[in-house]
Design an enzyme around this catalytic site. Structure first.
Site, PDB file in Angstrom:
ATOM      1  N   GLY A  79       0.813  -1.218   0.000  1.00 18.48           N
ATOM      2  CA  GLY A  79       0.000   0.000   0.000  1.00 18.48           C
ATOM      3  C   GLY A  79       0.841   1.260   0.000  1.00 18.48           C
ATOM      4  N   CYS A  80       1.914   1.243   0.758  1.00 17.50           N
ATOM      5  CA  CYS A  80       2.787   2.421   0.835  1.00 17.50           C
ATOM      6  C   CYS A  80       3.528   2.636  -0.473  1.00 17.50           C
ATOM      7  CB  CYS A  80       3.761   2.265   1.996  1.00 17.50           C
ATOM      8  SG  CYS A  80       2.908   2.128   3.588  1.00 17.50           S
ATOM      9  N   THR A  81       3.884   1.548  -1.138  1.00 18.67           N
ATOM     10  CA  THR A  81       4.540   1.655  -2.444  1.00 18.67           C
ATOM     11  C   THR A  81       3.574   2.232  -3.475  1.00 18.67           C
ATOM     12  OG1 THR A  81       6.010  -0.182  -1.908  1.00 18.67           O
ATOM     13  CG2 THR A  81       5.729   0.351  -4.250  1.00 18.67           C
ATOM     14  N   ALA A  84       3.174   6.031  -2.700  1.00 17.93           N
ATOM     15  CA  ALA A  84       4.369   6.809  -3.055  1.00 17.93           C
ATOM     16  C   ALA A  84       4.527   6.910  -4.571  1.00 17.93           C
ATOM     17  CB  ALA A  84       5.606   6.167  -2.427  1.00 17.93           C
TER      18      ALA A  84
END
Length: 190
Positions: A79-81, A84
Site C-alpha cells: 500500500g505504501c509503495t 508513493a
C-alpha cells in the site's frame, strides 16, 4: 465419579483456554487509537526531519507553497509503495500547482533511502523515527501494546501554513489525484 470429575475439569480447562486464545487474538488485532491531531483550520504543527538523503526539512521552508503532507505506515509495503508511486507519477502536476509532496513514516533515513532509490521518488520522504511528528499530527497508532506506526493520513497545508484538508485512513490507490484536485479547487476559490 472420579472419571466424571476429571472430564468436567478438562471441559472447564478447554473453555478457559478457548476464551484466553480468543481474547489474545482480539488484543493482537485491535490497535490502540491515535491521539487527536490538529483540526482543519488550525496552524500545521512545525517539524524538522531528515529526508532520504539526510537533508533536514522544516515546515517553514515551504511557506508560500501548498504542502501535501502524507503519513504512511511502512516503507517497502504494497500500500505504501502504491501511494508513493502515485505521488511520484503526479509530481509535475503538483509542482505546476505550486505544491510540494512530503511523505512521512516512522522508518529511519536508511530505510527511506532504499525505498526512494528503488522507486525513483523525486520528493522528500521524511524520517520520523522518534515518532514526534506523527504523534503531534495525531496519526501514531500503537499495535500489540508496543509496536507503533503512522496511520495512512494526509494533511493538505495552504501557503500560509494552515491545515485546509485532512484525509484520514486514505486508500492509497487514487489518493494523489484527489489531493491534487482539491488543491486546484481551493486555488480557484481564492
Amino acid at each position: 465419579m472420579h472419571l466424571r470429575l476429571s472430564r468436567l475439569n478438562m471441559h472447564a480447562w478447554m473453555r478457559s483456554w478457548a476464551l484466553a486464545v480468543t481474547f489474545t487474538w482480539l488484543a493482537a488485532n485491535i490497535a490502540e487509537a491515535a491521539e487527536e491531531g490538529p483540526a482543519v483550520g488550525s496552524a500545521a504543527p512545525a517539524f524538522k526531519l531528515q529526508d532520504q538523503a539526510g537533508k533536514w526539512h522544516e515546515l517553514k521552508d515551504y511557506r508560500g507553497k501548498w504542502v501535501a503532507l502524507y503519513f504512511y505506515p511502512k516503507d517497502k509495503t504494497p500500500g505504501c509503495t502504491t501511494q508513493a508511486c502515485e505521488f511520484r507519477d503526479n509530481v509535475f502536476a503538483f509542482r505546476d500547482a505550486n505544491a510540494v509532496i512530503l511523505g512521512v513514516s516512522v522508518d529511519d533515513v536508511e530505510s527511506h533511502k532504499e525505498f526512494s532509490e528503488k522507486h525513483g521518488l523525486p520528493f522528500p520522504i521524511l524520517a520520523d523515527d522518534k515518532k514526534v511528528v506523527a504523534k503531534e499530527y495525531g496519526v501514531l497508532k500503537r499495535f500489540l501494546g508496543a509496536f507503533e506506526l503512522a496511520k495512512r493520513d494526509t494533511f493538505l497545508i495552504d501557503p500560509q501554513g494552515k491545515i485546509v484538508r485532512h484525509y484520514p485512513d486514505v486508500d492509497p490507490k487514487g489518493h494523489s489525484q484527489i489531493v491534487l484536485k482539491d488543491i486546484k479547487d481551493l486555488q480557484a476559490k481564492s
